[in-house]
Design an enzyme around this catalytic site. Structure first.
Site, PDB file in Angstrom:
ATOM      1  N   ARG A 150     -26.402  -1.671   5.812  1.00 51.55           N
ATOM      2  CA  ARG A 150     -26.445  -3.112   5.572  1.00 51.55           C
ATOM      3  C   ARG A 150     -26.714  -3.913   6.843  1.00 51.55           C
ATOM      4  O   ARG A 150     -26.866  -5.119   6.786  1.00 51.55           O
ATOM      5  CB  ARG A 150     -25.172  -3.597   4.879  1.00 51.55           C
ATOM      6  CG  ARG A 150     -23.880  -3.261   5.510  1.00 51.55           C
ATOM      7  CD  ARG A 150     -22.718  -3.955   4.807  1.00 51.55           C
ATOM      8  NE  ARG A 150     -22.618  -3.672   3.381  1.00 51.55           N
ATOM      9  CZ  ARG A 150     -21.652  -4.145   2.585  1.00 51.55           C
ATOM     10  NH1 ARG A 150     -20.722  -4.923   3.095  1.00 51.55           N
ATOM     11  NH2 ARG A 150     -21.618  -3.854   1.309  1.00 51.55           N
ATOM     12  N   LYS A 193       0.843  -1.192   0.000  1.00 47.96           N
ATOM     13  CA  LYS A 193       0.000   0.000   0.000  1.00 47.96           C
ATOM     14  C   LYS A 193       0.883   1.249   0.000  1.00 47.96           C
ATOM     15  O   LYS A 193       1.875   1.306   0.727  1.00 47.96           O
ATOM     16  CB  LYS A 193      -0.915  -0.030   1.230  1.00 47.96           C
ATOM     17  CG  LYS A 193      -2.166   0.799   1.089  1.00 47.96           C
ATOM     18  CD  LYS A 193      -3.251   0.388   2.072  1.00 47.96           C
ATOM     19  CE  LYS A 193      -4.453   1.310   1.952  1.00 47.96           C
ATOM     20  NZ  LYS A 193      -5.631   0.835   2.659  1.00 47.96           N
ATOM     21  N   GLU A 197     -20.247  -4.988   9.357  1.00 50.27           N
ATOM     22  CA  GLU A 197     -21.229  -4.185  10.094  1.00 50.27           C
ATOM     23  C   GLU A 197     -22.339  -5.048  10.685  1.00 50.27           C
ATOM     24  O   GLU A 197     -22.822  -4.798  11.790  1.00 50.27           O
ATOM     25  CB  GLU A 197     -21.836  -3.114   9.179  1.00 50.27           C
ATOM     26  CG  GLU A 197     -20.885  -1.963   8.838  1.00 50.27           C
ATOM     27  CD  GLU A 197     -19.871  -2.293   7.748  1.00 50.27           C
ATOM     28  OE1 GLU A 197     -19.951  -3.391   7.165  1.00 50.27           O
ATOM     29  OE2 GLU A 197     -18.992  -1.455   7.466  1.00 50.27           O
TER      30      GLU A 197
HETATM   31  C1  TPP Z   1     -19.353  -1.739   4.083  1.00 52.68           C
HETATM   32  C2  TPP Z   1     -18.160  -0.850   4.151  1.00 52.68           C
HETATM   33  N1  TPP Z   1     -17.611  -0.579   5.350  1.00 52.68           N
HETATM   34  C3  TPP Z   1     -16.545   0.238   5.422  1.00 52.68           C
HETATM   35  C4  TPP Z   1     -16.009   0.786   4.302  1.00 52.68           C
HETATM   36  C5  TPP Z   1     -14.860   1.784   4.411  1.00 52.68           C
HETATM   37  N2  TPP Z   1     -13.673   1.286   3.730  1.00 52.68           N
HETATM   38  C6  TPP Z   1     -13.319   1.727   2.513  1.00 52.68           C
HETATM   39  S1  TPP Z   1     -11.939   1.032   1.943  1.00 52.68           S
HETATM   40  C7  TPP Z   1     -11.744   0.163   3.358  1.00 52.68           C
HETATM   41  C8  TPP Z   1     -10.556  -0.733   3.518  1.00 52.68           C
HETATM   42  C9  TPP Z   1     -10.496  -1.730   2.440  1.00 52.68           C
HETATM   43  O1  TPP Z   1      -9.345  -2.471   2.573  1.00 52.68           O
HETATM   44  P1  TPP Z   1      -8.871  -3.344   1.379  1.00 52.68           P
HETATM   45  O2  TPP Z   1     -10.032  -4.034   0.765  1.00 52.68           O
HETATM   46  O3  TPP Z   1      -7.772  -4.211   1.857  1.00 52.68           O
HETATM   47  O4  TPP Z   1      -8.361  -2.314   0.306  1.00 52.68           O
HETATM   48  P2  TPP Z   1      -7.056  -1.394   0.356  1.00 52.68           P
HETATM   49  O5  TPP Z   1      -7.541  -0.022   0.601  1.00 52.68           O
HETATM   50  O6  TPP Z   1      -6.147  -1.885   1.418  1.00 52.68           O
HETATM   51  O7  TPP Z   1      -6.447  -1.528  -0.995  1.00 52.68           O
HETATM   52  C10 TPP Z   1     -12.764   0.415   4.258  1.00 52.68           C
HETATM   53  C11 TPP Z   1     -12.884  -0.175   5.599  1.00 52.68           C
HETATM   54  C12 TPP Z   1     -16.623   0.492   3.077  1.00 52.68           C
HETATM   55  N3  TPP Z   1     -16.194   1.009   1.938  1.00 52.68           N
HETATM   56  N4  TPP Z   1     -17.680  -0.338   3.029  1.00 52.68           N
END
Ligand code: TPP
Length: 634
Positions: A394, A281, A366
């Site tokens: 959700r 990242k 969630e």
């Molecule tokens: C249902 C939901 N909860 C929380 C989020 C907030 N959120 C956006 S990106 C993320 C982290 C995602 O991590 P990952 O899939 O590993 O992607 P990365 O950013 O590390 O590439 C979160 C928690 C979301 N988009 N959807």
């Protein structure tokens, strides 16, 4: 940007020879840094998946083949490679390009995302539809290890193994969610990556799968049989294999040729495959590599120093909440705090540091967070579930069925309620009153300012039953400090008593209503201003009193019309024979696109000028309306 400039439409990347791939990746990174530092946006995730996206675009034929980006915040390179370079000048601005996949932007954005863990379900559906309709094309879901903590992912994997559809899942594993990734699956993926023994086995499996031309089902089975004879713990990806999904990896997500070979081979298998790709990242920008959390989503920043340009001067509502929760944690030893992968976003970090045993990050889960809270409450704890309004959507059934039906004392801290701005339609918190306020027994509070937020939290701790407190993104409102009637169950607060017209505002709209009130006072009107405070239950006594003293009742909320506070007030007056006029100022029932909150409010008539205009219309003050038009801005 000699190479990037040659990319004008999908598949243009294929013009480049292998020796150009790395320099092109460098140009893309530079482009992203130049632009995101100016506009703000999701940076670290995008820097991490430049090569991964390039490899997919080299292997696939778009739009025949389809890529579904989980969450979608990492789709910037995809946008660049499909000819949307110019769009980055107005990234996430009103009328500009979205920061997420958008079907209206391109036929290569095949599925809209924003909330996590949906990609595999959608991909299987598309693959199945392709089989049923005889439509050609490979379907790929790209999902991060953070999003892999979401329950929907497992429902999808369970189904994928059974349906046996040809579908490639690329697991983009950077060992981070927004914060550090958590949970058993994260540990499992970690073990695959780092374990010495696995690597030996891994290379054998990979060679078997990749180096023999024209691999077919038979070979895959043979490889699997071979693996079955090795102890499960030593085999990478056994979890997937047992579900009926071929596992390949982990492979280096910054080695384009390796990924190109692997993706090609995986697609040829013509069955469900997970390709586990390891990425970093924030790659290529030292500040983002070091602080991926900070650079997950950033405001415009100085490239040289990595510092955000706009200084935060006031405290945010989230900050106020976090600080108060810490204090309550000391007072109530049975208070526990839960987040679904948003510890920093919801202001729980301080609490987590001081009370690690009473803090739970459950991952992007969630639904589980809410039912887990229900269990904790049944066991004598007071759980505070801090979730963004749009993500809590959700968990509707868990709130209703697991918490409220049993009247459990769970507190929902509904952050980012109202317009959130540049993340756009998927993230606007404009549906929460609608999905919360009709649930029997659930008390819903919308505090007007930072002081009332803390008082509402105190109220919720003592209240014996479920309570939701909703508050908006951004700076807390410091105004109306003196007007703070004690928070009493179901009671609204009359801030200023006037006549003829009463304006009832909800939560963050009290600040706007106050501004409008002051303008009208300057113009010589005396209106009543009410802070609704309790959305559920409605303060019926106060509504009756207002009806006796006013001809016009106006409600104001940053929420869609249907299911909003205004509609509840209108229904109450209709049923109780109010003869005056009731008007609801709210967001029309639509999805609100990206843009800065102030720009969106202006467009929707939810800023002070818009409200004043509406009120003057109600007051039939034609002359003043003219003035508003000419002046435009107050
Ligand atoms: C249902 C939901 N909860 C929380 C989020 C907030 N959120 C956006 S990106 C993320 C982290 C995602 O991590 P990952 O899939 O590993 O992607 P990365 O950013 O590390 O590439 C979160 C928690 C979301 N988009 N959807």
């Amino acid at each position: 940007m000699e190479r990037l400039d040659k990319i004008e439409q999908p598949n243009d990347i294929k013009q480049f020879e292998e020796e150009d791939w790395e320099p092109l990746a460098g140009e893309i990174r530079q482009f992203l840094l130049d632009h995101v530092s100016r506009t703000g946006g999701h940076l670290a995730s995008n820097l991490g998946c430049v090569e991964l996206t390039m490899a997919l675009h080299l292997v696939l034929e778009l739009p025949r083949d389809r890529i579904i980006w989980d969450v979608g915040h990492q789709c910037y390179t995809h946008k660049l490679l499909t000819g949307r370079k110019e769009g980055f000048d107005h990234l996430r601005q009103l009328g500009g390009m979205s920061g997420f996949p958008k079907r209206v932007e391109s036929d290569t954005d095949v599925f809209e995302t924003g909330h996590s863990s949906t990609s595999i379900s959608a991909a299987i559906g598309m693959a199945k539809a392709g089989e049923l309709t005889g439509t050609e094309g490979t379907v790929v879901a790209v999902i991060g290890d953070g999003s892999f903590t979401g329950g929907l992912t497992y429902e999808a994997l369970n189904n994928l193994g059974r349906l046996k559809s040809s579908c490639m899942v690329v697991l983009n594993d950077n060992d981070m969610s927004i914060d550090e990734n958590v949970g058993g699956m994260s540990n499992y993926l970690n073990k695959i990556r780092v374990g010495q023994a696995y690597n030996g086995v891994k290379s054998g499996v990979e060679k078997g799968l990749l180096n023999i031309p024209g691999i077919g089902e038979g070979l895959a089975k043979a490889v699997k049989r071979g693996k079955d004879s090795i102890k499960e713990l030593l085999v990478p990806g056994m979890f997937f294999e047992d579900l009926g999904i071929t596992y390949i990896g982990p492979i280096d997500g910054h080695n384009i040729s390796k990924m190109v070979d692997t993706f090609q081979a995986a697609i040829k298998l013509n069955r469900p495959v997970v390709v586990h790709v390891k990425t970093q990242k924030g790659r290529g920008y030292r500040y983002a590599e070091k602080h991926p959390k900070y650079f997950h989503g950033v405001e415009p920043f100085d490239l040289k120093t990595g510092k955000v340009l706009k200084k935060q001067t006031k405290m945010t509502n989230t900050g106020v909440f976090g600080r108060k929760l810490l204090a309550l944690g000391e007072q109530y030893p049975n208070l526990v705090a839960i987040t679904a992968a948003m510890a920093s976003g919801t202001g729980l970090e301080k609490f987590a540091n001081v009370y690690p045993a009473r803090f739970f990050d459950v991952g992007i889960a969630e639904q589980h967070a809410v039912t887990f809270a229900a269990g904790l409450a049944s066991g004598g704890m007071i759980p505070v579930v801090a979730v963004y309004s749009s993500f809590l959507q959700r968990a509707y059934d868990q709130i209703l069925h697991d918490v409220c039906l049993q009247g459990l004392h769970v507190i929902f801290a509904v952050d980012r309620s109202g317009l959130v701005g540049q993340d756009g339609a998927t993230h606007q918190g404009i549906f929460d009153t609608a999905y919360l306020s009709h649930i029997p027994g659930l008390t819903v509070i919308a505090p007007k300012n930072r002081y009332e937020l803390t008082k509402s939290m105190e109220f919720a701790m003592e209240f014996q039953g479920p309570v939701a407190i909703k508050y908006s993104r951004g700076d807390a409102f410091y105004g109306l400090k003196e007007q703070l009637a004690p928070v009493e169950y179901g009671k609204s607060e009359i801030l200023f008593q006037g006549k003829r017209l009463a304006l009832l505002a909800v939560g963050n709209m009290v600040e706007i209503a106050y501004e409008a009130y002051e303008r009208l006072t300057e113009l010589g009107f005396s209106i009543t201003l009410v802070n609704a405070r309790f959305i559920s239950p409605l303060d019926e006594e106060m509504l009756k009193q207002l009806a006796r003293e006013h001809e016009i009742i106006v409600t104001l909320e940053e929420h869609v019309q249907t299911g909003g506070y205004g509609q509840a007030v209108s229904a109450f007056y209709m049923q109780n024979g109010f003869r005056g006029r009731v008007r609801n100022i709210a967001i029309p029932d639509c999805f609100v696109e990206h843009g800065r909150v102030d720009a969106l409010r202006e467009k929707l008539g939810l800023n002070a000028s818009g409200v004043v205009r509406a009120l003057l219309e109600d007051l039939d003050a034609k002359e003043q309306i003219q003035n508003v038009k000419i002046k435009k801005e107050f």
